[in-house]
Design a protein around this motif. Sequence first.
Motif, PDB file in Angstrom:
ATOM      1  N   ALA A  21     -77.595 -96.864  -0.042  1.00  0.00           N
ATOM      2  CA  ALA A  21     -76.924 -96.433   1.186  1.00  0.00           C
ATOM      3  C   ALA A  21     -75.415 -96.366   0.994  1.00  0.00           C
ATOM      4  CB  ALA A  21     -77.289 -97.381   2.333  1.00  0.00           C
ATOM      5  N   ARG A  22     -74.876 -97.235   0.177  1.00  0.00           N
ATOM      6  CA  ARG A  22     -73.427 -97.222  -0.070  1.00  0.00           C
ATOM      7  C   ARG A  22     -72.971 -95.991  -0.858  1.00  0.00           C
ATOM      8  NH1 ARG A  22     -70.047-101.612   0.265  1.00  0.00           N
ATOM      9  NH2 ARG A  22     -69.341-101.363  -1.883  1.00  0.00           N
ATOM     10  N   LYS A  23     -73.936 -95.236  -1.411  1.00  0.00           N
ATOM     11  CA  LYS A  23     -73.596 -93.952  -2.037  1.00  0.00           C
ATOM     12  C   LYS A  23     -73.586 -92.831  -0.996  1.00  0.00           C
ATOM     13  CE  LYS A  23     -73.405 -95.360  -6.342  1.00  0.00           C
ATOM     14  NZ  LYS A  23     -72.065 -95.458  -6.983  1.00  0.00           N
ATOM     15  N   GLY A  24     -73.880 -93.182   0.247  1.00  0.00           N
ATOM     16  CA  GLY A  24     -73.858 -92.164   1.298  1.00  0.00           C
ATOM     17  C   GLY A  24     -75.064 -91.239   1.273  1.00  0.00           C
ATOM     18  N   ILE A  25     -76.171 -91.716   0.722  1.00  0.00           N
ATOM     19  CA  ILE A  25     -77.366 -90.867   0.665  1.00  0.00           C
ATOM     20  C   ILE A  25     -78.426 -91.417   1.608  1.00  0.00           C
ATOM     21  CG2 ILE A  25     -76.930 -89.972  -1.644  1.00  0.00           C
ATOM     22  CD1 ILE A  25     -78.682 -92.115  -2.807  1.00  0.00           C
ATOM     23  N   ARG A  26     -79.381 -90.563   1.977  1.00  0.00           N
ATOM     24  CA  ARG A  26     -80.369 -90.938   2.994  1.00  0.00           C
ATOM     25  C   ARG A  26     -81.385 -91.920   2.397  1.00  0.00           C
ATOM     26  NH1 ARG A  26     -84.869 -87.866   6.183  1.00  0.00           N
ATOM     27  NH2 ARG A  26     -85.117 -89.456   7.780  1.00  0.00           N
ATOM     28  N   THR A  27     -81.406 -93.128   2.966  1.00  0.00           N
ATOM     29  CA  THR A  27     -82.173 -94.219   2.370  1.00  0.00           C
ATOM     30  C   THR A  27     -83.141 -94.804   3.388  1.00  0.00           C
ATOM     31  OG1 THR A  27     -80.225 -94.755   1.024  1.00  0.00           O
ATOM     32  CG2 THR A  27     -81.923 -96.447   1.177  1.00  0.00           C
ATOM     33  N   GLY A  28     -84.380 -94.997   2.985  1.00  0.00           N
ATOM     34  CA  GLY A  28     -85.363 -95.629   3.860  1.00  0.00           C
ATOM     35  C   GLY A  28     -86.104 -96.728   3.124  1.00  0.00           C
ATOM     36  N   VAL A  29     -86.488 -97.763   3.857  1.00  0.00           N
ATOM     37  CA  VAL A  29     -87.291 -98.853   3.287  1.00  0.00           C
ATOM     38  C   VAL A  29     -88.584 -98.979   4.077  1.00  0.00           C
ATOM     39  CG1 VAL A  29     -87.450-101.318   2.749  1.00  0.00           C
ATOM     40  CG2 VAL A  29     -85.243-100.178   2.642  1.00  0.00           C
ATOM     41  N   ARG A  67     -79.353-103.330   7.325  1.00  0.00           N
ATOM     42  CA  ARG A  67     -79.113-102.570   8.559  1.00  0.00           C
ATOM     43  C   ARG A  67     -77.651-102.167   8.706  1.00  0.00           C
ATOM     44  NH1 ARG A  67     -83.582-101.897  11.388  1.00  0.00           N
ATOM     45  NH2 ARG A  67     -85.126-103.574  11.478  1.00  0.00           N
ATOM     46  N   HIS A  68     -76.754-103.018   8.190  1.00  0.00           N
ATOM     47  CA  HIS A  68     -75.320-102.746   8.271  1.00  0.00           C
ATOM     48  C   HIS A  68     -74.979-101.351   7.740  1.00  0.00           C
ATOM     49  CE1 HIS A  68     -71.028-103.674   8.244  1.00  0.00           C
ATOM     50  NE2 HIS A  68     -70.976-103.219   7.005  1.00  0.00           N
ATOM     51  N   TYR A  69     -75.729-100.871   6.758  1.00  0.00           N
ATOM     52  CA  TYR A  69     -75.461 -99.562   6.152  1.00  0.00           C
ATOM     53  C   TYR A  69     -76.338 -98.453   6.739  1.00  0.00           C
ATOM     54  CZ  TYR A  69     -72.393-101.908   2.954  1.00  0.00           C
ATOM     55  OH  TYR A  69     -71.355-102.629   2.441  1.00  0.00           O
ATOM     56  N   GLY A  70     -76.978 -98.751   7.877  1.00  0.00           N
ATOM     57  CA  GLY A  70     -77.725 -97.692   8.547  1.00  0.00           C
ATOM     58  C   GLY A  70     -79.016 -97.292   7.849  1.00  0.00           C
ATOM     59  N   VAL A  71     -79.534 -98.170   7.033  1.00  0.00           N
ATOM     60  CA  VAL A  71     -80.793 -97.863   6.350  1.00  0.00           C
ATOM     61  C   VAL A  71     -81.935 -97.838   7.369  1.00  0.00           C
ATOM     62  CG1 VAL A  71     -82.482 -98.748   4.672  1.00  0.00           C
ATOM     63  CG2 VAL A  71     -80.019 -98.863   4.173  1.00  0.00           C
ATOM     64  N   ASP A  72     -82.827 -96.861   7.202  1.00  0.00           N
ATOM     65  CA  ASP A  72     -83.986 -96.723   8.078  1.00  0.00           C
ATOM     66  C   ASP A  72     -85.052 -97.726   7.591  1.00  0.00           C
ATOM     67  OD1 ASP A  72     -85.965 -95.794   9.700  1.00  0.00           O
ATOM     68  OD2 ASP A  72     -85.789 -93.692   9.068  1.00  0.00           O
ATOM     69  N   ILE A  73     -85.270 -98.806   8.349  1.00  0.00           N
ATOM     70  CA  ILE A  73     -86.270 -99.806   7.943  1.00  0.00           C
ATOM     71  C   ILE A  73     -87.569 -99.549   8.705  1.00  0.00           C
ATOM     72  CG2 ILE A  73     -86.895-102.262   7.887  1.00  0.00           C
ATOM     73  CD1 ILE A  73     -83.992-102.961   7.557  1.00  0.00           C
ATOM     74  N   MET A  74     -88.627 -99.267   7.964  1.00  0.00           N
ATOM     75  CA  MET A  74     -89.943 -99.050   8.575  1.00  0.00           C
ATOM     76  C   MET A  74     -90.789-100.274   8.237  1.00  0.00           C
ATOM     77  SD  MET A  74     -89.974 -95.165   7.213  1.00  0.00           S
ATOM     78  CE  MET A  74     -88.855 -95.619   5.891  1.00  0.00           C
TER      79      MET A  74
END
Length: 308
Positions: A21-29, A67-74
């Motif tokens: 996420a710190r690379k600014g790319i769309r990240t999901g877990v 969550r701080h980096y806006g990661v989509d947690i499923m």
Amino acid sequence: PFDVLIVGGGPAGAAAAVYAARKGIRTGVLAERFGGQVLDTMSIENYISVLETDGPKFAAALEAHTRHYGVDIMNLQKAESLSRDEATGLVTVKTASGAALKGRTVILSTGARWRSMGVPGEQEYRNKGVTYCPHCDGPLFRGKRVAVIGGGNSGVEAAIDLAGVVEHVTLFEFMPTLRADAVLQRKLESLPNVDILKNVQVTEVQGNGAQVTGIVYRDRATEQVHELALGGVFVQIGLVPNTDFLKGTVNLSRTGEIEVDARGQTSLPGVFAAGDCTTVPYKQIIIAAGEGAKAALAAFDHLIRTSA
Ligand code: FAD
């Protein structure tokens, strides 16, 4: 699609998510249980720079950081299959709930679980004297008499390790001979505060409600039942990687661990893996976190080389 889709939300998955996420790319877990094994841990004393914490606190910190980096947690989602489309390079992960998630890269960080003996008292006294990790919990048993269950390499290594920390170790092996490498067996036999019991079956872990007090075992040759007073039981009969759903997709080792190279790359292009589910030795939080960070950087490298 996600740029990086991470399957597994333990320390490896959380570290991978933060790095991606710190690379600014769309990240999901995607995680069956965000936090992973750490949720079952009482005290953690070996995560560098954190003198002491407990499992739930550590897991909450993993989630807050992610969550701080806006990661989509499923969360509460179980992956059931993985496939890669040759033409597009897109990887699809299907879940038990029927969803199909796509990633331009995927990081597998599904962890592992300790094999348990399945005898009375074992679950009841988990974290109250029954433990599965000598590196984690050895120092908590200083001055006590403990058992190690299992005479394979991990059991014998654990017994040698613990003999230097605790007062006395009794190693229990079900078969008539130990399975560990000869050099380890010789080392074990040379230690003054170790007893080795072969051809024995542990049938019960005893306790006083608060703590382990002993073990009951059966001598398989004589059928005699014995009790031994102890302060701790280290179960070392195997660590099972959570990789069943990957059979036939990425290369797995004989014991089901995902084979990875130094960058966490698996046998499938764009699919990386990190943590306890891989062939990387020494299953520890700090190692899983480091491997997760590496896999995310490797996934990012893959993306900048393959995308238009
Ligand atoms: P895990 O923590 O196992 O996380 C795996 C994640 O993947 C979880 O979110 C899980 O729900 C998810 N998952 C699994 N299968 C699927 C699927 N099919 N689909 C979706 N998600 C899936 N290590 C230390 O360094 N210090 C300690 O003090 C310590 N104490 C421990 C105490 C106990 C009781 C235990 C069990 C372990 C302990 N460990 C300790 C080991 C440490 O917890 C692990 O090495 C570490 O958690 C591994 O991290 P991981 O991210 O690779 O996997």
